[in-house]
Design a protein around this motif. Structure first.
Motif, PDB file in Angstrom:
ATOM      1  N   ARG A  58     -47.518-126.836-115.467  1.00 51.42           N
ATOM      2  CA  ARG A  58     -47.177-125.538-116.068  1.00 51.42           C
ATOM      3  C   ARG A  58     -47.166-125.664-117.582  1.00 51.42           C
ATOM      4  O   ARG A  58     -46.539-126.575-118.139  1.00 51.42           O
ATOM      5  CB  ARG A  58     -45.814-125.054-115.566  1.00 51.42           C
ATOM      6  CG  ARG A  58     -45.392-123.719-116.158  1.00 51.42           C
ATOM      7  CD  ARG A  58     -44.236-123.104-115.397  1.00 51.42           C
ATOM      8  NE  ARG A  58     -43.742-121.891-116.022  1.00 51.42           N
ATOM      9  CZ  ARG A  58     -44.333-120.704-115.965  1.00 51.42           C
ATOM     10  NH1 ARG A  58     -45.466-120.559-115.300  1.00 51.42           N
ATOM     11  NH2 ARG A  58     -43.816-119.651-116.567  1.00 51.42           N
ATOM     12  N   ARG A  59     -47.891-124.735-118.248  1.00 52.31           N
ATOM     13  CA  ARG A  59     -48.006-124.776-119.701  1.00 52.31           C
ATOM     14  C   ARG A  59     -47.680-123.409-120.307  1.00 52.31           C
ATOM     15  O   ARG A  59     -47.838-122.377-119.656  1.00 52.31           O
ATOM     16  CB  ARG A  59     -49.436-125.139-120.148  1.00 52.31           C
ATOM     17  CG  ARG A  59     -49.878-126.537-119.790  1.00 52.31           C
ATOM     18  CD  ARG A  59     -50.580-126.610-118.467  1.00 52.31           C
ATOM     19  NE  ARG A  59     -51.854-125.920-118.450  1.00 52.31           N
ATOM     20  CZ  ARG A  59     -52.470-125.541-117.327  1.00 52.31           C
ATOM     21  NH1 ARG A  59     -51.913-125.757-116.145  1.00 52.31           N
ATOM     22  NH2 ARG A  59     -53.632-124.926-117.369  1.00 52.31           N
ATOM     23  N   LEU A  60     -47.255-123.440-121.570  1.00 49.79           N
ATOM     24  CA  LEU A  60     -47.053-122.234-122.367  1.00 49.79           C
ATOM     25  C   LEU A  60     -47.963-122.352-123.581  1.00 49.79           C
ATOM     26  O   LEU A  60     -47.893-123.332-124.327  1.00 49.79           O
ATOM     27  CB  LEU A  60     -45.588-122.108-122.791  1.00 49.79           C
ATOM     28  CG  LEU A  60     -45.214-120.901-123.663  1.00 49.79           C
ATOM     29  CD1 LEU A  60     -45.510-119.593-122.936  1.00 49.79           C
ATOM     30  CD2 LEU A  60     -43.737-120.973-124.046  1.00 49.79           C
ATOM     31  N   PRO A 106     -46.053-117.072-128.531  1.00 46.43           N
ATOM     32  CA  PRO A 106     -46.441-117.346-127.140  1.00 46.43           C
ATOM     33  C   PRO A 106     -47.306-116.213-126.607  1.00 46.43           C
ATOM     34  O   PRO A 106     -46.945-115.037-126.730  1.00 46.43           O
ATOM     35  CB  PRO A 106     -45.100-117.413-126.401  1.00 46.43           C
ATOM     36  CG  PRO A 106     -44.155-116.608-127.237  1.00 46.43           C
ATOM     37  CD  PRO A 106     -44.610-116.787-128.655  1.00 46.43           C
ATOM     38  N   GLU A 113     -49.513-116.829-123.540  1.00 45.12           N
ATOM     39  CA  GLU A 113     -50.031-117.081-122.183  1.00 45.12           C
ATOM     40  C   GLU A 113     -49.222-118.159-121.503  1.00 45.12           C
ATOM     41  O   GLU A 113     -48.828-119.148-122.132  1.00 45.12           O
ATOM     42  CB  GLU A 113     -51.497-117.505-122.287  1.00 45.12           C
ATOM     43  CG  GLU A 113     -52.154-117.959-121.000  1.00 45.12           C
ATOM     44  CD  GLU A 113     -53.581-118.445-121.217  1.00 45.12           C
ATOM     45  OE1 GLU A 113     -54.074-119.195-120.342  1.00 45.12           O
ATOM     46  OE2 GLU A 113     -54.192-118.107-122.251  1.00 45.12           O
ATOM     47  N   THR A 114     -48.956-117.974-120.222  1.00 46.88           N
ATOM     48  CA  THR A 114     -48.417-119.050-119.384  1.00 46.88           C
ATOM     49  C   THR A 114     -49.455-119.357-118.308  1.00 46.88           C
ATOM     50  O   THR A 114     -50.175-118.459-117.859  1.00 46.88           O
ATOM     51  CB  THR A 114     -47.096-118.654-118.703  1.00 46.88           C
ATOM     52  OG1 THR A 114     -47.316-117.545-117.820  1.00 46.88           O
ATOM     53  CG2 THR A 114     -46.040-118.293-119.724  1.00 46.88           C
ATOM     54  N   THR A 131     -50.091-122.025-114.770  1.00 49.49           N
ATOM     55  CA  THR A 131     -49.692-123.103-113.874  1.00 49.49           C
ATOM     56  C   THR A 131     -50.885-123.487-113.008  1.00 49.49           C
ATOM     57  O   THR A 131     -51.445-122.634-112.309  1.00 49.49           O
ATOM     58  CB  THR A 131     -48.523-122.692-112.965  1.00 49.49           C
ATOM     59  OG1 THR A 131     -47.426-122.257-113.774  1.00 49.49           O
ATOM     60  CG2 THR A 131     -48.075-123.869-112.106  1.00 49.49           C
ATOM     61  N   GLU A 170     -40.885-112.273-117.459  1.00 50.57           N
ATOM     62  CA  GLU A 170     -42.184-112.548-118.077  1.00 50.57           C
ATOM     63  C   GLU A 170     -42.214-112.071-119.518  1.00 50.57           C
ATOM     64  O   GLU A 170     -42.722-112.763-120.406  1.00 50.57           O
ATOM     65  CB  GLU A 170     -43.287-111.882-117.265  1.00 50.57           C
ATOM     66  CG  GLU A 170     -43.498-112.497-115.893  1.00 50.57           C
ATOM     67  CD  GLU A 170     -44.348-111.640-114.982  1.00 50.57           C
ATOM     68  OE1 GLU A 170     -44.806-112.152-113.941  1.00 50.57           O
ATOM     69  OE2 GLU A 170     -44.555-110.440-115.291  1.00 50.57           O
ATOM     70  N   GLU A 208     -40.319-114.539-121.664  1.00 48.73           N
ATOM     71  CA  GLU A 208     -41.023-115.804-121.890  1.00 48.73           C
ATOM     72  C   GLU A 208     -42.138-115.650-122.916  1.00 48.73           C
ATOM     73  O   GLU A 208     -42.391-116.551-123.720  1.00 48.73           O
ATOM     74  CB  GLU A 208     -41.595-116.335-120.578  1.00 48.73           C
ATOM     75  CG  GLU A 208     -42.185-117.724-120.679  1.00 48.73           C
ATOM     76  CD  GLU A 208     -42.457-118.348-119.327  1.00 48.73           C
ATOM     77  OE1 GLU A 208     -42.221-119.557-119.173  1.00 48.73           O
ATOM     78  OE2 GLU A 208     -42.907-117.625-118.412  1.00 48.73           O
ATOM     79  N   LEU A 209     -42.806-114.480-122.912  1.00 51.77           N
ATOM     80  CA  LEU A 209     -43.916-114.252-123.837  1.00 51.77           C
ATOM     81  C   LEU A 209     -43.487-113.454-125.069  1.00 51.77           C
ATOM     82  O   LEU A 209     -44.337-113.039-125.864  1.00 51.77           O
ATOM     83  CB  LEU A 209     -45.056-113.525-123.118  1.00 51.77           C
ATOM     84  CG  LEU A 209     -45.803-114.339-122.057  1.00 51.77           C
ATOM     85  CD1 LEU A 209     -46.832-113.479-121.340  1.00 51.77           C
ATOM     86  CD2 LEU A 209     -46.471-115.556-122.664  1.00 51.77           C
ATOM     87  N   THR A 214     -52.345-117.634-114.108  1.00 48.12           N
ATOM     88  CA  THR A 214     -52.166-117.391-115.535  1.00 48.12           C
ATOM     89  C   THR A 214     -51.645-115.989-115.796  1.00 48.12           C
ATOM     90  O   THR A 214     -52.080-115.028-115.157  1.00 48.12           O
ATOM     91  CB  THR A 214     -53.507-117.565-116.270  1.00 48.12           C
ATOM     92  OG1 THR A 214     -54.025-118.870-116.001  1.00 48.12           O
ATOM     93  CG2 THR A 214     -53.346-117.400-117.761  1.00 48.12           C
TER      94      THR A 214
END
Length: 259
Positions: A145-147, A154, A156-157, A159, A210, A213-214, A242
């Motif tokens: 999992r990446r950010l 930020p 995009e996330t 996994t 979401e 997080e972004l 994504t």
């Protein structure tokens, strides 16, 4: 609702205001990184209601020239959105040149990119990921999992889910930095030659988690993209789930017209 001379419909005031703000951005009157004037400032400037200004700002945001961050207002973007080119982004030549897709695309747009790894390790495959990978639900897979950040924001996330039998003998895939060209390069190094990448996109609004997080405003638009990486043997060796801030990306697809 009125009509102009000759029967043509008059342009709504909020559309006129939005066009003027967009023109100010394109002309450099409002410079990259600057705040768009607040709602109260725009109400005073144009002598209209707050509702009219809010409608105008919806149009301005739709132009892709500003980004709205919760608690900060609207800011003029300092770079154009990253352009995803479906026919180019996963070329083998990019991987052989040591470039992962996101970093290569960001560089082409003139943006500064950064990837933060949030988790690498075993995970039970969800029903959807398992079905795409061709394994039973709950099977152990490797999750990465990446950010992703663009100019410090930020955007995009992602996994990735990879079959355990494929990755267990590729130690680089358990490392935070898998090396030049990313995980696809490492998979190909170990004999998993790619035939195609299949992507499914859905546009929707972000959930509260979401959006947090972004760093998006509540209900901001996002693009949910799921990609399957298929080998020449017909096996899916990665599913990438994504979530992307919709205003930060442009998707470009080339579709052959021949039979």
């Amino acid at each position: 609702m009125g009509t102009a001379v000759g029967g043509e419909r008059a342009v709504p005031r909020y559309v006129q205001i939005a066009a003027e703000i967009v023109q100010q951005i394109r002309a450099g009157v409002l410079k990259p990184g600057e705040m768009v004037p607040s709602e109260s400032e725009l109400v005073d400037r144009y002598g209209v209601s707050g509702g009219t200004i809010r409608k105008a700002m919806v149009e301005v945001r739709a132009s892709g020239l500003v980004e709205t961050r919760h608690g900060k207002g609207s800011i003029v973007k300092d770079r154009p959105p990253v352009r995803h080119r479906s026919s180019d982004r996963f070329r083998r030549s990019h991987r052989q040149g040591g470039k992962a897709a996101y970093l290569a695309e960001s560089a082409q747009s003139g943006a500064t990119a950064k990837v933060s790894v949030l988790y690498i390790g075993p995970m039970e495959a969800s029903e959807d990921a398992a079905e795409r990978l061709g394994v039973p639900a709950g099977t152990q897979v490797l999750a990465r999992r990446r950010l992703y950040f663009r100019n410090g924001t930020p955007v995009e996330t992602a996994t990735s889910y990879l079959p355990w039998d494929v990755v267990k003998d590729i130690p680089e895939l358990f490392a935070e930095n898998p090396g030049g060209g990313g995980i696809y390069a490492r998979l190909e190094d170990h004999g998993h030659e790619f035939a195609e990448f299949v992507e499914t996109l859905q546009a929707r609004t972000a959930s509260k988690a979401e959006a947090s997080e972004l760093a998006l405003s509540p209900g901001a638009p996002v693009v949910h993209l799921i990609r399957e990486a298929r080998t020449t043997e017909g096996r899916v060796v990665e599913v990438c789930d994504t979530l992307m801030a919709a205003d930060q990306f442009i998707f470009e697809y080339r579709i052959p017209a021949a039979d």
